[in-house]
Design a protein around this motif. Structure first.
Motif, PDB file in Angstrom:
ATOM      1  N   LYS A 174      56.355   8.369   4.877  1.00 23.82           N
ATOM      2  CA  LYS A 174      56.316   6.927   5.123  1.00 23.82           C
ATOM      3  C   LYS A 174      57.712   6.405   5.422  1.00 23.82           C
ATOM      4  O   LYS A 174      58.700   6.894   4.873  1.00 23.82           O
ATOM      5  N   GLU A 189      62.349 -15.422  -0.438  1.00 28.11           N
ATOM      6  CA  GLU A 189      62.890 -14.823  -1.652  1.00 28.11           C
ATOM      7  C   GLU A 189      64.232 -14.129  -1.402  1.00 28.11           C
ATOM      8  O   GLU A 189      65.021 -13.958  -2.314  1.00 28.11           O
ATOM      9  N   VAL A 247      61.296  -0.685  -2.631  1.00 29.55           N
ATOM     10  CA  VAL A 247      60.490  -0.441  -3.819  1.00 29.55           C
ATOM     11  C   VAL A 247      60.270   1.054  -4.001  1.00 29.55           C
ATOM     12  O   VAL A 247      60.284   1.572  -5.113  1.00 29.55           O
ATOM     13  N   GLN A 248      60.073   1.730  -2.878  1.00 28.71           N
ATOM     14  CA  GLN A 248      59.803   3.174  -2.940  1.00 28.71           C
ATOM     15  C   GLN A 248      60.934   3.908  -3.650  1.00 28.71           C
ATOM     16  O   GLN A 248      60.706   4.711  -4.547  1.00 28.71           O
ATOM     17  N   LYS A 282      60.152   0.430   3.460  1.00 30.46           N
ATOM     18  CA  LYS A 282      59.948  -0.954   3.863  1.00 30.46           C
ATOM     19  C   LYS A 282      60.579  -1.888   2.842  1.00 30.46           C
ATOM     20  O   LYS A 282      60.601  -1.591   1.646  1.00 30.46           O
ATOM     21  N   GLN A 318      59.947  -5.849   2.047  1.00 27.56           N
ATOM     22  CA  GLN A 318      59.249  -7.062   2.426  1.00 27.56           C
ATOM     23  C   GLN A 318      59.673  -8.186   1.467  1.00 27.56           C
ATOM     24  O   GLN A 318      59.911  -7.949   0.282  1.00 27.56           O
ATOM     25  N   THR A 319      59.757  -9.372   1.999  1.00 32.16           N
ATOM     26  CA  THR A 319      60.096 -10.493   1.124  1.00 32.16           C
ATOM     27  C   THR A 319      58.943 -11.487   1.139  1.00 32.16           C
ATOM     28  O   THR A 319      57.972 -11.306   1.875  1.00 32.16           O
ATOM     29  N   VAL A 320      59.011 -12.491   0.315  1.00 27.70           N
ATOM     30  CA  VAL A 320      57.921 -13.459   0.248  1.00 27.70           C
ATOM     31  C   VAL A 320      58.450 -14.875   0.451  1.00 27.70           C
ATOM     32  O   VAL A 320      59.642 -15.134   0.335  1.00 27.70           O
ATOM     33  N   ARG A 325      72.479   2.262  -5.247  1.00 23.79           N
ATOM     34  CA  ARG A 325      72.112   1.095  -6.042  1.00 23.79           C
ATOM     35  C   ARG A 325      73.341   0.477  -6.710  1.00 23.79           C
ATOM     36  O   ARG A 325      73.451  -0.740  -6.849  1.00 23.79           O
ATOM     37  N   PRO A 373      53.936 -13.004   1.700  1.00 22.00           N
ATOM     38  CA  PRO A 373      54.834 -12.920   2.854  1.00 22.00           C
ATOM     39  C   PRO A 373      54.260 -13.592   4.103  1.00 22.00           C
ATOM     40  O   PRO A 373      54.848 -13.481   5.170  1.00 22.00           O
ATOM     41  N   GLN A 427      54.478  13.100  -1.274  1.00 20.69           N
ATOM     42  CA  GLN A 427      53.482  12.116  -0.857  1.00 20.69           C
ATOM     43  C   GLN A 427      54.083  11.022   0.014  1.00 20.69           C
ATOM     44  O   GLN A 427      53.455  10.536   0.937  1.00 20.69           O
ATOM     45  N   HIS A 428      55.303  10.635  -0.322  1.00 20.44           N
ATOM     46  CA  HIS A 428      55.852   9.445   0.327  1.00 20.44           C
ATOM     47  C   HIS A 428      56.876   9.722   1.395  1.00 20.44           C
ATOM     48  O   HIS A 428      57.330   8.805   2.058  1.00 20.44           O
ATOM     49  N   LEU A 448      63.226   2.596  -5.620  1.00 17.83           N
ATOM     50  CA  LEU A 448      63.350   2.133  -6.999  1.00 17.83           C
ATOM     51  C   LEU A 448      62.340   2.849  -7.880  1.00 17.83           C
ATOM     52  O   LEU A 448      62.647   3.267  -8.995  1.00 17.83           O
ATOM     53  N   ARG A 449      61.141   2.945  -7.372  1.00 16.98           N
ATOM     54  CA  ARG A 449      60.106   3.615  -8.134  1.00 16.98           C
ATOM     55  C   ARG A 449      60.465   5.080  -8.342  1.00 16.98           C
ATOM     56  O   ARG A 449      60.295   5.632  -9.428  1.00 16.98           O
TER      57      ARG A 449
END
Lengths: 593, 550
Positions: A192, A224, A169-170, A195, A197-199, A160, A110, A188-189, A172-173
């Protein structure tokens, strides 16, 4: 002198032979350990000393150890590890003041890493993408423990399914988790923020406001998430943002950012989109119906290589101008620009270990290389104006210098007939015997014909007789009587003295099973012994193949064999339905003993 | 891990999870890296999620360069890192599977992708494509329709839908979809498919219209040019056919189809040497092509190199033993070589093989070999069979008076005046019919023969029909040839056309060879001939053979 002869002998043919080659072999190192793409090669006077260096964003032998290499002549000047694989490298002038040394930009993940004087100068990171508000909202609720993980899961599923903005991603996971793990994951998450992020997939440069060679340039990034970004060269702020229907793979830019520019982006969906300064969306679209493997602009023509081994020329409005078929798959393409002769041509590295240079449709030159070329770059290197740098699949580095006297001449006129036209036809020869036979037929044609006709009639007659006889004695292996359509074939296995005889019996009727059949073997009792010479056949279901096995013992030790007759009978009828004569093989087991 | 996950309530997810396991198996090859318990990862406190698309660009670059091994390595790595969430990696993996021929696996992976991002038309398109390749056209159509809902302006979807409909023989729908595709974006492939529909429906004119447009759109596509040329050829528009075939050959001088078609046209015009030089190129490229060797054989035949002709035709026959046209040509050459016994075999083989369809061309073609058999049999002094063959030829033939004339001569020579008379009258009927078409002209020898036979049979009105024939005689000859050609045109598909042309050439090439060499046949082939026929006898054989081309 050599130069004169070279240009003479080259006129009219594009092939390059040893003696008349247009290129000087400057350097070849098959073990240079450079694995990269054309987009990660750049030539620049990095130190402002007039000595052009080669910048290589090296992916490493198996894409494991990415490195930034700077080469001077044949040697590596500096080498520094990179945090991630480089997607593209570019050199550009950042500002106006002296000394005018170009900066080096390396796109990776990124980020764009900018180097000046080969020292890290600035790191630009793509801004976070806005998360889906619904998703954000959900996680906020989780944070406040207002919904339980299961509800969260269902809600996320819903998002979705429908949403335009993909999940983070969070989330999706999380959707992948089992019930038992959700609690832990959430606790845990949940604190947060989510986020996205793209590349960066590709990068190129665009002149800011002047068309000069040494004008300040902006960086153009393809990402991306199907966007194109134009960065300010000094402040690294985003000057413009354009969106595409697909992910850009190759970019080609002309013009100046502040005045007018055209941007061609070859995308992953096989289309090339052309944008202009004021368009947020593509203005023209070229549909290739194949994947582009390279995009080069020669003057006003966009040259696209497709993965169907073709090179196409398009106008910047997307009209197809020409197509050239390549002898092999195109691996990489780049521009060859010879300023002294104001020549622009396209270089294409092919899978058969050749580099073809085209000016429009015309093949100018072919370079044969010891290994398959995977990246190409042409320009000023060291103090030599026209240098061609190639890296190979095996990691080799080839540097060639274009002879100063070399002139590229297009192969003129018609290509002429293909060479195959000069080959003689391979007409089969006829022998003396054939000629004699022909003459004989001419003389005695009538007699021959009559003999043939007589023999033919006789043959037919015999065949008919044999057939009638077979029908009468039920000797045929297929019974076609209306009541019992049957098929029989027999297999003998073994070397002896014991053989296995398998009869395959099949009821060929469509629906009716057959009941009450008997099988009887007739044989010479002196020669063979069978455990059962007569037995009942089970019910035959239509269509199925019934293997009936029996053992045959050969009694004779004299190496004699005989026929065993198999009769298929119907209970209460004396005439067999089917019969088969099995020629038994000679017992080899006894002979050996 | 994932097996237990399948319990999850959502149907889609079930599918998705089980698919992911498939992915893991393909990519991790049992290294169990993806299978590592998630809890371990979850326990690590400072866990950052990797960017899913981090190496998509690299996967894509490897993929387009056809470096599939490297590509698979990156995909594997990427999928391990993202635990099978990277959609593009799965997508490319599926594409590679498909290229490697594992269509079923690729289909499963594409379905996984479609679950990962249900809004993406591309995934659905690929699912449909895999279904299409598996031959499940109806299922493919359904999925394409789904995709079309997501992306309405995609020519590819329309085009592929059209192709699916073609396979399902729903030409109207296919037609509509392909037109939609053309409307969205013009592609050569769509034109070709559209043309194909018209050809399948037997509508040559419309097919030509389509191909014309296609050639306008992409003038350098040799396939389009060749097809258009062949279509014109089929319609007998030779000028245009030659123009397009020539264009195709300029762009690709080794185009097999175009050379063969152009060569057969040259053969028609008697340029055997030029045709032969052209065939050399094909002989290099496709040395085992039956039509090629047939055409080469007929070139040699035209050049009166009979031995070479027989060699080539025999090779063609060896390559395609069931092609009746080759057998027919072989019979023809043997007849010319006066090898009647061989000729008889080849022609009768041709008759046996040739499909008996009710079309005009087939009838014509059926009549001609029967006729040849009869000629061969006459020369083989087998009058019984010759009579039967003539009867068959006469039954099949509708417009050729010579069949009846020859039959009549045979019957007359056999002493059957009545039968001869009937055939003679039949011939007159046909002549009267033909007389109306002014382009046709009768052979002088035939007319003479007919008059003699008429005299022998004491049929008074023979003069009535010979006079108008004599008038038409001044007309130029080529017309008759073109008539024959037009009769032979409507034959099958494009591929067959090259062959068809070659045999068409063969039919017409007959006279140059046969006329010359057949003269010496004259020996007293029919022993029982009565006096009046003796004078006519010598001309009979040439007349017979010559006729066939008209």
């Amino acid at each position: 002198m050599a130069a004169a002869s070279s240009s003479d002998s080259d006129s009219g043919r594009a092939e390059s032979s040893e003696a008349s080659s247009k290129w000087l072999d400057a350097h070849y190192d098959p073990m240079a350990n450079i694995h990269t793409f054309s987009s990660c090669l750049a030539l620049a006077d990095l130190h402002g000393d007039g000595e052009y260096k080669l910048v290589v964003g090296d992916l490493g032998p198996s894409g494991q150890h990415p490195r930034l290499k700077v080469l001077k002549g044949p040697t590596v000047l500096t080498e520094s590890p990179l945090p991630a694989l480089p997607a593209a490298a570019a050199t550009f002038l950042m500002e106006q003041h002296e000394p005018r040394t170009p900066a080096l930009a390396l796109a990776s993940g990124p980020c764009v890493y900018v180097y000046k004087n080969l020292k890290p100068y600035f790191k630009f990171t793509l801004p976070q993408l806005p998360p889906n508000p619904l998703e954000q909202d959900l996680w906020n609720q989780v944070k406040e423990d207002r919904i339980d993980p299961l509800t969260l899961k269902e809600m996320l599923e819903g998002i979705r399914e429908k949403a335009e903005v993909p999940l983070s991603v969070q989330s999706l996971r999380f959707l992948q988790l089992e019930l038992s793990e959700m609690e832990a994951f959430v606790s845990q998450h949940k604190s947060k923020s989510i986020k996205r992020q793209t590349v960066i997939t590709t990068m190129t440069t665009l002149k800011k406001n002047l068309a000069d060679e040494d004008a300040v340039s902006c960086l153009v990034l393809g990402t991306e998430n199907k966007e194109l970004l134009v960065l300010d060269p000094e402040a690294f702020t985003i000057l413009a943002k354009m969106s595409l229907p697909s992910v850009p793979v190759f970019l080609e830019v002309s013009g100046q950012f502040d005045v007018e520019f055209r941007l061609a982006a070859a995308c992953r969906n096989g289309n090339i989109y052309i944008l202009r300064r004021d368009s947020k969306r593509p203005k023209y679209c070229i549909e290739l119906s194949a994947q582009p493997v390279g995009l080069v602009r020669v003057h006003k023509v966009l040259v696209v290589g497709s993965n169907q081994d073709t090179l196409h020329g398009f106008t910047h409005k997307g009209k197809k101008l020409w197509t050239v078929q390549m002898p092999a798959a195109i691996l990489t393409m780049n521009l060859l620009e010879q300023h002294s002769r104001s020549l622009q041509a396209v270089m294409a590295g092919l899978a058969n270990g050749e580099v073809h240079i085209y000016h429009d449709k015309a093949l100018l030159n072919v370079i044969r290389t010891p290994d398959v070329v995977t990246s190409l770059c042409f320009g000023r290197y060291g103090r030599e104006d026209n240098t061609l740098i190639m890296t190979t699949r095996g990691g080799g580095l080839i540097i060639k210098i274009l002879k100063r006297t070399a002139v590229f001449v297009e192969a003129r006129g018609e290509a002429g007939p293909p060479p195959a036209q000069a080959m003689k036809l391979n007409v089969p020869r006829k022998t003396r015997l054939y000629v004699d036979q022909t003459l004989r037929e001419r003389d005695a044609g009538t007699a021959m014909h009559r003999t043939f006709q007589t023999d033919l009639y006789l043959l037919r007659l015999r065949a008919a007789r044999a057939y009638v006889q077979a029908l009468e004695s039920s000797l045929n292996p297929v019974s076609v009587t209306a009541r019992e359509p049957l098929k029989l074939h027999a297999v003998v296995q073994g070397l002896g003295p014991t053989f296995k005889l398998t009869l395959h019996l099949q009821n060929t009727s469509t629906a009716r099973p057959i009941l009450g059949l008997l099988v009887c073997f007739l044989y010479n009792e002196v020669l063979y012994a069978l455990p059962r010479a007569f037995f009942k056949v089970p019910l035959l279901v239509p269509g199925l193949n019934y293997p009936l096995e029996t053992f045959v013992e050969s009694l004779s030790d004299k190496g004699i064999s005989d026929i065993i007759k198999v009769l298929v009978l119907r209970e209460g009828q004396s005439a067999p339905l089917l019969s088969a004569h099995i020629n038994m093989p000679v017992s080899e087991g006894l002979e050996a003993a | 891990m994932y097996d237990i996950l399948v319990i999850s309530s959502m149907k889609n997810l079930m599918c998705y999870c089980s698919r992911i396991v498939v992915t893991c198996e393909h990519n991790a090859k049992g290294e169990n890296l993806i299978m590592t318990p998630l809890s371990v990862k979850i326990c690590s406190p400072a866990q950052e999620f990797p960017i899913l698309e981090k190496q998509n660009w690299l996967i894509h670059l490897h993929y387009i360069r056809k470096d599939y091994e490297a590509c698979k390595a990156v995909i594997k790595e990427q999928l391990q890192e993202t635990q099978g969430l990277c959609e593009y990696a799965i997508y490319v993996q599926a594409l590679i599977f498909r290229l490697e021929g594992n269509i079923q696996e690729s289909l499963e992976l594409f379905q996984t992708c479609a679950v990962l991002s249900p809004q993406c038309a591309d995934n659905l398109k690929q699912v449909a494509r895999s279904l299409f390749l598996l031959g499940k056209h109806k299922a493919a159509i359904e999925v394409y329709n789904e995709a079309a809902k997501l992306n309405q302006k995609d020519w590819e979807i329309c085009h592929n839908l059209g192709v699916c409909y073609i396979y399902l023989k729903q030409f109207d729908k296919a037609h509509d979809q392909l037109h939609n595709a053309l409307h969205l974006n013009r592609h050569d492939l769509t034109y070709i498919m559209l043309g194909k529909i018209h050809l399948l429906q037997g509508d040559l004119d419309k097919a030509i219209e389509i191909y014309k447009k296609a050639v306008e759109f992409s003038p350098e596509n040799t396939e389009l040019l060749t097809t258009l040329g062949l279509l014109y050829l089929q319609l007998g528009i030779y000028q245009k056919a030659f123009e397009h075939l020539g264009n195709a050959l300029t762009y690709d001088p080794t185009n097999y189809k175009a050379i063969l078609a152009a060569g057969s046209m040259m053969q028609t015009h008697g340029d055997f040497d030029v045709a032969l030089t052209k065939y050399r190129v094909v002989a290099c490229a496709v040395p085992e092509s039956p039509p090629l060797w047939n055409n080469i054989g007929m070139c040699f035949f035209g050049k009166k190199k009979y031995v070479a002709a027989i060699s080539c035709l025999k090779r063609a026959n060896y390559l395609a033993p069931f092609d009746w046209k080759i057998l027919y040509n072989l019979g023809l050459v043997h007849l010319t070589m006066q090898q009647y016994a061989s000729a008889f075999h080849f022609v009768s083989a041709a008759i046996n093989l040739q499909p008996k369809m009710g079309e005009l061309f087939m009838l014509l073609a059926a009549a001609v070999p029967s006729f040849f058999v009869a000629v061969a049999l006459t020369n083989l002094e087998d009058p019984e069979n010759a009579r039967r063959a003539y009867a068959e030829a006469a039954r099949l033939d509708r417009c050729n008076p010579l069949v009846n004339l020859n039959y009549a001569v045979l019957l007359y020579n056999q002493g059957e005046r009545k039968g001869a008379l009937a055939q003679f009258q039949e011939m007159e009927k046909k002549v009267r019919l033909l007389k109306d078409s002014p382009s046709l002209e009768f052979d002088a020898e035939m007319v003479e023969m007919a008059q003699k036979l008429g005299a022998a049979l004491q049929v008074g009105e023979a003069l009535v029909w010979t006079k108008p024939v004599k008038d038409t005689k001044s007309k130029h000859r080529s017309a008759s040839a073109s008539k024959a050609a037009s009769l032979q045109q409507p034959l099958g598909s494009n591929q067959a056309l090259g062959q068809a042309m070659s045999s068409a050439a063969a039919y017409r090439k007959l006279p140059s060879g046969a006329g010359g060499t057949a003269q010496p046949i004259k020996p007293p082939s029919l022993p029982l001939e009565p006096e009046p026929a003796t004078g006519a006898q010598p001309t009979e054989a040439p007349a017979q053979i010559r006729e066939t081309q008209e």
